[in-house]
Design an enzyme around this catalytic site. Structure first.
Site, PDB file in Angstrom:
ATOM      1  N   SER A 249       0.815  -1.204   0.000  1.00 60.18           N
ATOM      2  CA  SER A 249       0.000   0.000   0.000  1.00 60.18           C
ATOM      3  C   SER A 249       0.858   1.268   0.000  1.00 60.18           C
ATOM      4  CB  SER A 249      -0.951  -0.059   1.201  1.00 60.18           C
ATOM      5  OG  SER A 249      -2.083   0.686   0.929  1.00 60.18           O
ATOM      6  N   HIS A 390      -7.747  -5.629  -0.557  1.00 60.49           N
ATOM      7  CA  HIS A 390      -6.500  -4.904  -0.293  1.00 60.49           C
ATOM      8  C   HIS A 390      -5.823  -5.493   0.945  1.00 60.49           C
ATOM      9  CE1 HIS A 390      -4.068  -1.225  -0.470  1.00 60.49           C
ATOM     10  NE2 HIS A 390      -4.228  -1.084   0.835  1.00 60.49           N
TER      11      HIS A 390
END
Ligand code: GTR
Length: 413
Positions: A249, A390
């Site tokens: 990320s 994610h």
């Protein structure tokens, strides 16, 4: 080499790559800013690469101050994980403040022939969250509040021990013969907009005015990854010529910027890095340049803000960040439901870097179209899109370990 099977996303990708209205990867990687074509590897390395690196410094991430180093202190070493691993911890002190230090944790396979190749990755919540191992020091830096991990008022506690271990499958990594080296990003730069008073910025920037090209938090975190690599070079337990930098990320953005600047990194792995990481900004899908700069004004340099809504004016795009890694193996990973990070945009950047890789080492991304879920494509550029959301999972790690094995004998840098 693994090749990918075409999927239902094929249509989407062809639309994005061939249709007139859809973006191709501009700016052209093999054209100088003045339009001159780049036709040889030496021209890439001597002319175009420096030009692109400079543009990322000036327009996106800001400039990292030169000649700032850190000092290694307090090395400890012990058996851990039921004797399967050696656990090492040390501090990297920086600046004048006695409290300013990066606390590093490393696990190495206990049985190894010679120095271990390693994955180097920053973590979000503190080293003690990476493993239930009671010998790991609880983080003392700023960490994000998190009830489940027992973090209140940005202070970590014992309650967080092993709380994020699902992201760090240490047994799996050492079982494959690799080490893991990690540190908390809060030790380098607490992740909030404080006017650049704390962490590495507080230590190095002085009181001078912030310029358009001053470095942001991503630059500071990337600086820390290079300092960790310095310390690995000084320790014979580690094979510093086989150090893969990895991040998830916002730390995936950071891993790419660290690998682009510091060519000592052997391999560069971006997990779900999205906007300002691997995702192609000109697509304007998911998180955009305007949105990221509004929500996280401290991540990039000030000038990057001026491109919000004017992505086409950017003199670079993120495929060029990947190209800066060439000829070293680079990996882009997406997740199925991570639309905020724009999986297709991440794939397109990997494709967009292919031309540079082909020119400089004759190998690139062995997938013209977006691969099916969980079907990695591994050339000198790697890509996969994982089932799910994610996250950084053992399934992602399995692909990274395969990729590292594939390139174990690729000459370093
Ligand atoms: C989101 C941010 C992304 C990504 C992510 C993360 O809030 O919009 O750019 O970096 O955080 O780091 O978890």
């Amino acid at each position: 080499m693994k090749t990918a099977t075409p999927t239902i996303l094929t249509l989407l990708v062809s639309a994005a790559t061939s249709g007139q209205a859809a973006p191709t990867c501009e700016p052209h990687p093999l054209r100088m800013q003045d339009g001159a074509p780049v036709t040889s590897a030496s021209q890439w390395f001597d002319q175009r690469r420096p030009e692109v690196l400079e543009l990322f410094r000036a327009e996106v991430y800001g400039r990292t101050p030169a000649d700032k180093r850190a000092r290694v202190e307090h090395i400890t070493s012990a058996d851990a994980l039921d004797g399967a691993a050696t656990r090492k911890q040390w501090d990297l002190r920086y600046g004048a403040d006695r409290d300013a230090a990066v606390r590093v944790l490393a696990y190495l396979p206990k049985t190894r022939q010679g120095p271990a190749p390693v994955f180097v990755a920053l973590n979000f919540q503190g080293n003690h969250t990476v493993s239930p191992d009671p010998g790991v020091r609880v983080a003392t830096c700023w960490v994000r509040n998190n009830k489940a991990l027992g973090v209140d008022a940005n202070r970590a506690t014992e309650a967080g021990r092993g709380g994020v271990a699902g992201r760090w499958p240490v047994e799996q990594i050492i079982g494959r013969g690799y080490g893991l080296v990690t540190a908390c990003y809060g030790d380098l730069d607490p992740d909030f907009d404080d006017g650049f008073d704390n962490g590495v910025h507080g230590a190095f920037d002085g009181d001078g005015e912030r310029r358009d090209e001053s470095w942001g938090a991503i630059g500071a975190w990337a600086w820390g990854l290079s300092r960790i690599l310095d310390s690995l070079e000084a320790d014979a337990d580690f094979d510093a010529t086989r150090a893969a930098v990895l991040g998830h990320s916002r730390l995936g953005k950071t891993a790419l910027w660290a690998g682009a600047q510091d060519q000592r990194f052997w391999m560069i792995i971006s997990n779900n890095s999205g906007c300002g990481g691997a995702a192609y900004s000109r697509r304007k899908q998911g998180e955009t340049v305007a949105v990221i700069n509004k929500n996280f004004p401290h991540w990039f340099c000030k000038r990057f803000r001026s491109y919000g809504g004017r992505e086409d004016a950017l003199p670079v795009d993120q495929h060029l960040l990947l190209a800066l890694c060439a000829p070293r193996p680079v990996y882009v990973a997406s997740a199925q439901f991570d639309s905020w990070a724009d999986p297709l945009g991440e794939f397109l950047s990997a494709r967009g870097a292919d031309a540079v890789y082909r020119l400089v080492c004759g190998d690139g991304l062995p997938a013209e179209e977006m691969p099916a879920l969980d079907q990695p494509a591994h050339g000198r550029i790697g890509y996969h899109v994982r089932t799910g959301k994610h996250d950084l999972t053992p399934a992602d790690w399995e692909h990274y370990l395969d990729f590292a094995d594939l390139h174990r004998d690729t000459p370093p840098r």
